[in-house]
Design a protein around this motif. Structure first.
Motif, PDB file in Angstrom:
ATOM      1  N   TRP A  83      -5.571  -0.226  -2.984  1.00 19.74           N
ATOM      2  CA  TRP A  83      -6.682  -0.027  -2.050  1.00 19.74           C
ATOM      3  C   TRP A  83      -7.425  -1.341  -1.804  1.00 19.74           C
TER       4      TRP A  83
ATOM      5  N   ARG B 195      -9.683   5.580  -1.454  1.00 18.55           N
ATOM      6  CA  ARG B 195      -8.525   4.928  -2.080  1.00 18.55           C
ATOM      7  C   ARG B 195      -7.204   5.443  -1.516  1.00 18.55           C
TER       8      ARG B 195
ATOM      9  N   VAL C 126       0.843  -1.203   0.000  1.00 14.95           N
ATOM     10  CA  VAL C 126       0.000   0.000   0.000  1.00 14.95           C
ATOM     11  C   VAL C 126       0.874   1.249   0.000  1.00 14.95           C
TER      12      VAL C 126
ATOM     13  N   THR D 254      -6.193   3.436   3.941  1.00 12.11           N
ATOM     14  CA  THR D 254      -6.012   1.983   3.857  1.00 12.11           C
ATOM     15  C   THR D 254      -5.098   1.483   4.965  1.00 12.11           C
TER      16      THR D 254
ATOM     17  N   ALA E 143     -15.341   2.861  -3.310  1.00 11.86           N
ATOM     18  CA  ALA E 143     -14.003   3.028  -3.884  1.00 11.86           C
ATOM     19  C   ALA E 143     -13.935   2.535  -5.323  1.00 11.86           C
TER      20      ALA E 143
END
Length: 327
Positions: free
Chosen positions: A184, A292, A178, A297, A237
């Motif tokens: 995401w 996103r 990430v 995240t 998302a």
């Protein structure tokens, strides 16, 4: 067995870099062609279960899965099946899963009904094993599509699955990817999306909150909050969602944000990140990008860790992989 994995969507701008990272090291490439089965009234989908026959390179494997469709852990059982790689799929035989936990769940869901083919997937998977933290993982980049009738759903996603060791290793590795590539989190399974393809719909129903205890622990906040937030956030998302999904995202974020400050053990960075996301998701025009964001995240991964470990056990996740394995 229990499957422990997370799945992430790869943004278009990061696809070349992710493909390059996955092609390094001792990676392999396998074509996966699967047929998924269910009854006309979707008994397996309603029970959060799935059965498929998949040609994995040159061998057929029948797989049954069941359990929380939006969590990290699900029951899974795989059975090798005789069949020609250049021929039609072998016959489905649910007796192959007899005597397993997932076999029992499948049998109860079907209640004697016979499943039939509903949709297919055709995926080119680049995969390899890596070490992260205290575990061994399989990284798998899937590129392909789901098809049902004349409809298709493109796939371009990275799966991180535990092979052995500590489940927190999945979160450690996810934190790396990430941070590096802006992936995401998407909790919608291929089976869930394939069911939609076969029904001719683009979104699932918004998931509403379950009841919370009067004085929840931090682990309960994480588990109940994520169970509410993640399926709705995945829809938003993706860019294809309903006002109901966005409403549930806001409701879930408000609950979590309103509760976290009462826990001194909660990371103080979580609340401002989630508060900012809540403000951005109040407007459909900014909600997709907000959900996103890598910072958001990373908080989701941290809450997954809290939900995963026993109550009261300190937990942290960090990128413990060799940088060469994801860059």
């Amino acid at each position: 067995m229990i499957e422990i994995e997370l799945k992430f969507q790869v943004p278009a701008a990061a696809r070349d870099a992710v493909a390059k990272a996955m092609a390094s090291g001792r990676s392999e490439r396998t074509r996966l062609q699967a047929v998924y089965y269910d009854t006309p009234d979707r008994r397996l989908a309603a029970a959060s279960a799935a059965v498929r026959l998949r040609l994995e390179g040159s061998r057929w494997v029948q797989t049954a899965k069941a359990g929380d469709p939006h969590g990290m852990q699900r029951h899974e059982h795989n059975a090798p099946v005789d069949g020609a790689a250049d021929g039609p799929p072998p016959a489905l035989d649910l007796a192959r899963h007899q005597g397993t936990p997932v076999g029992g769940l499948i049998a109860r869901a079907l209640a004697g009904a016979a499943p039939a083919p509903l949709f297919r997937t055709d995926v080119h998977r680049t995969h390899r094993e890596v070490r992260a933290g205290k575990g061994t993982l399989e990284l798998a980049l899937d590129i392909g599509e789901i098809t049902g009738g004349d409809r298709r759903w493109p796939l371009h996603e990275l799966e991180i699955e535990l092979v052995d060791g500590d489940p927190l290793a999945v979160l450690d590795a996810a934190s790396c990817w990430v941070a590096r590539h802006g992936l995401w989190l998407d909790v919608r399974s291929k089976a869930e999306r394939g069911d939609r393809v076969s029904r001719g719909v683009d979104t699932g129903e918004p998931v509403v909150a379950s009841s919370w205890p009067a004085n929840p622990s931090l682990r309960q906040v994480a588990r109940l909050g994520l169970a509410h937030l993640l399926p709705n956030a995945s829809e938003v998302a993706s860019g294809t969602f309903t006002p109901g999904h966005l409403l549930q995202v806001n409701d879930a974020l408000r609950r979590i944000v309103g509760t976290l400050p009462s826990f001194p053990e909660a990371d103080p960075s979580w609340t401002p990140t989630l508060t900012g996301t809540l403000a951005a998701t109040s407007d459909a025009a900014t909600a997709v990008d907000a959900l996103r964001q890598p910072a958001f995240t990373q908080v989701l991964l941290a809450l997954q860790a809290v939900a995963l470990v026993p109550e009261g056990q300190p937990v942290t996740i960090s990128c413990t992989m060799d940088p060469s394995t994801f860059s």
